[in-house]
Design an enzyme around this catalytic site. Structure first.
Site, PDB file in Angstrom:
ATOM      1  N   LYS A 127       3.336   5.735  11.406  1.00 47.46           N
ATOM      2  CA  LYS A 127       3.940   6.286  10.235  1.00 47.46           C
ATOM      3  C   LYS A 127       2.864   6.098   9.189  1.00 47.46           C
ATOM      4  O   LYS A 127       2.811   6.831   7.965  1.00 47.46           O
ATOM      5  CB  LYS A 127       5.085   5.577   9.738  1.00 47.46           C
ATOM      6  CG  LYS A 127       6.225   5.858  10.686  1.00 47.46           C
ATOM      7  CD  LYS A 127       7.472   4.786  10.065  1.00 47.46           C
ATOM      8  CE  LYS A 127       8.433   4.734  11.210  1.00 47.46           C
ATOM      9  NZ  LYS A 127       9.249   3.617  10.721  1.00 47.46           N
ATOM     10  N   GLU A 150      -6.102   9.322   9.784  1.00 49.30           N
ATOM     11  CA  GLU A 150      -5.765   8.147   9.840  1.00 49.30           C
ATOM     12  C   GLU A 150      -5.485   7.270   8.696  1.00 49.30           C
ATOM     13  O   GLU A 150      -6.311   7.506   7.867  1.00 49.30           O
ATOM     14  CB  GLU A 150      -6.396   7.561  11.065  1.00 49.30           C
ATOM     15  CG  GLU A 150      -6.224   5.942  11.376  1.00 49.30           C
ATOM     16  CD  GLU A 150      -4.944   5.716  11.909  1.00 49.30           C
ATOM     17  OE1 GLU A 150      -3.923   6.215  11.324  1.00 49.30           O
ATOM     18  OE2 GLU A 150      -4.807   5.112  13.237  1.00 49.30           O
ATOM     19  N   ASP A 151      -4.878   6.150   8.549  1.00 47.06           N
ATOM     20  CA  ASP A 151      -4.675   5.463   7.391  1.00 47.06           C
ATOM     21  C   ASP A 151      -5.805   4.178   7.542  1.00 47.06           C
ATOM     22  O   ASP A 151      -6.586   4.151   6.590  1.00 47.06           O
ATOM     23  CB  ASP A 151      -3.355   4.985   7.143  1.00 47.06           C
ATOM     24  CG  ASP A 151      -2.922   4.029   8.746  1.00 47.06           C
ATOM     25  OD1 ASP A 151      -3.480   3.870   9.594  1.00 47.06           O
ATOM     26  OD2 ASP A 151      -1.658   3.879   8.454  1.00 47.06           O
ATOM     27  N   ASP A 201      -8.996  -0.396  12.759  1.00 48.78           N
ATOM     28  CA  ASP A 201      -9.161  -2.038  13.065  1.00 48.78           C
ATOM     29  C   ASP A 201      -9.997  -2.043  14.110  1.00 48.78           C
ATOM     30  O   ASP A 201     -11.351  -1.851  13.984  1.00 48.78           O
ATOM     31  CB  ASP A 201      -7.799  -2.406  12.966  1.00 48.78           C
ATOM     32  CG  ASP A 201      -7.676  -3.884  13.051  1.00 48.78           C
ATOM     33  OD1 ASP A 201      -7.385  -4.524  12.022  1.00 48.78           O
ATOM     34  OD2 ASP A 201      -8.006  -4.439  13.990  1.00 48.78           O
ATOM     35  N   LYS A 218     -12.044  -0.987   8.813  1.00 51.58           N
ATOM     36  CA  LYS A 218     -12.604  -2.272   8.881  1.00 51.58           C
ATOM     37  C   LYS A 218     -13.737  -2.512   9.955  1.00 51.58           C
ATOM     38  O   LYS A 218     -13.375  -2.954  11.017  1.00 51.58           O
ATOM     39  CB  LYS A 218     -11.454  -3.290   9.265  1.00 51.58           C
ATOM     40  CG  LYS A 218     -10.318  -3.344   8.155  1.00 51.58           C
ATOM     41  CD  LYS A 218      -9.519  -4.280   8.967  1.00 51.58           C
ATOM     42  CE  LYS A 218      -8.141  -4.120   8.255  1.00 51.58           C
ATOM     43  NZ  LYS A 218      -6.887  -4.975   9.012  1.00 51.58           N
ATOM     44  N   PHE A 240      -5.429  -8.372   6.148  1.00 50.17           N
ATOM     45  CA  PHE A 240      -4.303  -7.270   6.440  1.00 50.17           C
ATOM     46  C   PHE A 240      -4.103  -6.449   4.985  1.00 50.17           C
ATOM     47  O   PHE A 240      -3.550  -7.164   4.253  1.00 50.17           O
ATOM     48  CB  PHE A 240      -3.151  -8.032   7.119  1.00 50.17           C
ATOM     49  CG  PHE A 240      -2.213  -7.388   7.712  1.00 50.17           C
ATOM     50  CD1 PHE A 240      -2.530  -6.670   8.924  1.00 50.17           C
ATOM     51  CD2 PHE A 240      -0.938  -6.764   6.896  1.00 50.17           C
ATOM     52  CE1 PHE A 240      -1.580  -5.792   9.586  1.00 50.17           C
ATOM     53  CE2 PHE A 240      -0.129  -5.842   7.834  1.00 50.17           C
ATOM     54  CZ  PHE A 240      -0.394  -5.405   8.613  1.00 50.17           C
ATOM     55  N   ARG A 248       5.327  -0.128   2.166  1.00 43.73           N
ATOM     56  CA  ARG A 248       4.677   1.328   2.339  1.00 43.73           C
ATOM     57  C   ARG A 248       4.427   2.083   1.064  1.00 43.73           C
ATOM     58  O   ARG A 248       3.922   2.893   0.774  1.00 43.73           O
ATOM     59  CB  ARG A 248       5.630   2.136   3.403  1.00 43.73           C
ATOM     60  CG  ARG A 248       5.448   1.566   4.591  1.00 43.73           C
ATOM     61  CD  ARG A 248       6.082   2.862   5.666  1.00 43.73           C
ATOM     62  NE  ARG A 248       6.273   2.338   6.910  1.00 43.73           N
ATOM     63  CZ  ARG A 248       5.223   2.126   7.897  1.00 43.73           C
ATOM     64  NH1 ARG A 248       4.025   2.456   7.651  1.00 43.73           N
ATOM     65  NH2 ARG A 248       5.920   1.780   9.136  1.00 43.73           N
TER      66      ARG A 248
HETATM   67  P1  5GP Z   1      -6.489  -0.231  15.605  1.00 45.16           P
HETATM   68  O1  5GP Z   1      -6.055   0.492  17.145  1.00 45.16           O
HETATM   69  O2  5GP Z   1      -7.751   0.373  15.379  1.00 45.16           O
HETATM   70  O3  5GP Z   1      -6.886  -1.659  16.027  1.00 45.16           O
HETATM   71  O4  5GP Z   1      -5.464  -0.058  14.776  1.00 45.16           O
HETATM   72  C1  5GP Z   1      -5.336   0.992  14.002  1.00 45.16           C
HETATM   73  C2  5GP Z   1      -3.644   0.832  13.565  1.00 45.16           C
HETATM   74  O5  5GP Z   1      -3.418  -0.335  13.291  1.00 45.16           O
HETATM   75  C3  5GP Z   1      -3.602   1.606  12.168  1.00 45.16           C
HETATM   76  O6  5GP Z   1      -3.294   2.869  12.280  1.00 45.16           O
HETATM   77  C4  5GP Z   1      -2.582   0.666  11.572  1.00 45.16           C
HETATM   78  O7  5GP Z   1      -1.183   1.415  11.987  1.00 45.16           O
HETATM   79  C5  5GP Z   1      -2.623  -0.549  12.187  1.00 45.16           C
HETATM   80  N1  5GP Z   1      -3.414  -1.349  11.175  1.00 45.16           N
HETATM   81  C6  5GP Z   1      -4.635  -1.927  11.392  1.00 45.16           C
HETATM   82  N2  5GP Z   1      -4.972  -2.712  10.419  1.00 45.16           N
HETATM   83  C7  5GP Z   1      -3.953  -2.840   9.660  1.00 45.16           C
HETATM   84  C8  5GP Z   1      -3.935  -3.190   8.415  1.00 45.16           C
HETATM   85  O8  5GP Z   1      -4.748  -4.023   7.634  1.00 45.16           O
HETATM   86  N3  5GP Z   1      -2.491  -3.364   7.843  1.00 45.16           N
HETATM   87  C9  5GP Z   1      -1.401  -2.441   8.274  1.00 45.16           C
HETATM   88  N4  5GP Z   1      -0.445  -2.248   7.529  1.00 45.16           N
HETATM   89  N5  5GP Z   1      -1.760  -1.757   9.586  1.00 45.16           N
HETATM   90  C10 5GP Z   1      -2.994  -1.953  10.007  1.00 45.16           C
HETATM   91 MG    MG Z   2      -1.803   3.846  11.554  1.00 43.81          MG
END
Ligand code: 5GP
Ligand code: MG
Length: 177
Positions: free
Chosen positions: A43, A99-100, A103, A131, A152, A165
């Site tokens: 979301k 994408e938001d 990570d 990140k 985070f 959110r």
């Molecule tokens: P990844 O697969 O790159 O580890 O994670 C990506 C997803 O993890 C993002 O789309 C997001 O939904 C969530 N996510 C990663 N880091 C954060 C963060 O610092 N805060 C929040 N709220 N969600 C995160």
């Molecule tokens: Mg996401």
């Protein structure tokens, strides 16, 4: 994370808006006459998507895909799956993932592979935040809003356990000692 955790502003709403304006110039350059298909990852990307498409102001289509999320956890399990798929065909389209935050990079890597198999004409990635310190796999980002520290984040669409959110700024969730 304790219940005394308070969000602290990291990137304010004006700075976000200014950066999205700059990004939109780059994106418009590429997609001006292509009627791109923007695919937001639910979301978290919904606020960014809404602001981005309004400043882009070119013909485009919007889709959303829902991938398995962290739930209450703040670390990725690394196991990604599609919970809610796309309705529009991807074949032959110019697809831009919206994408938001990136990570570990596992979520977008999975989605890039998933969409590539559907034979789009082009496939690129736009993320509001990244990140780099957390990447577990290399990720090629075509359009990046902000590089952020290994904290985070919440607000501007990002949640912690569905909270925060609605905050207009990108905030860090940390203990207020
Ligand atoms: P990844 O697969 O790159 O580890 O994670 C990506 C997803 O993890 C993002 O789309 C997001 O939904 C969530 N996510 C990663 N880091 C954060 C963060 O610092 N805060 C929040 N709220 N969600 C995160
Ligand atoms: Mg996401």
């Amino acid at each position: 994370m304790s219940s005394q955790t308070e969000p602290r502003v990291l990137i304010g709403q004006q700075e976000i808006a200014a950066r999205i304006n700059q990004l939109s110039l780059e994106i418009r350059e590429t997609y001006q006459d292509q009627n791109p298909l923007l695919v937001g990852i639910l979301k978290g990307s919904f606020v960014f998507m809404a602001d981005l498409v309004r400043v882009l102001a070119i013909p485009l289509e919007v889709e959303f895909i829902r991938l398995s999320s962290y739930g209450q956890r703040t670390e990725s399990s690394g196991k990604v799956k599609v919970v809610q798929g796309l309705r529009s065909p991807v074949k032959g389209r110019d697809v831009l993932i919206v994408e938001d935050i990136i990570d570990s990079g596992l979520t977008v890597t999975y989605l890039l592979d998933y969409l590539r198999k559907k034979k789009p004409a082009s496939l690129r990635l736009c993320t509001l935040t990244d990140k780099p310190a957390r990447h577990q796999v290399p990720v090629k980002i075509d359009y990046l809003g902000f590089t952020v520290p290994d904290k985070f984040l919440v607000g501007y669409g990002l949640d912690w356990d569905e909270k925060y959110r609605y905050l207009p700024d990108i905030c860090v969730l940390e203990d207020d000692e």
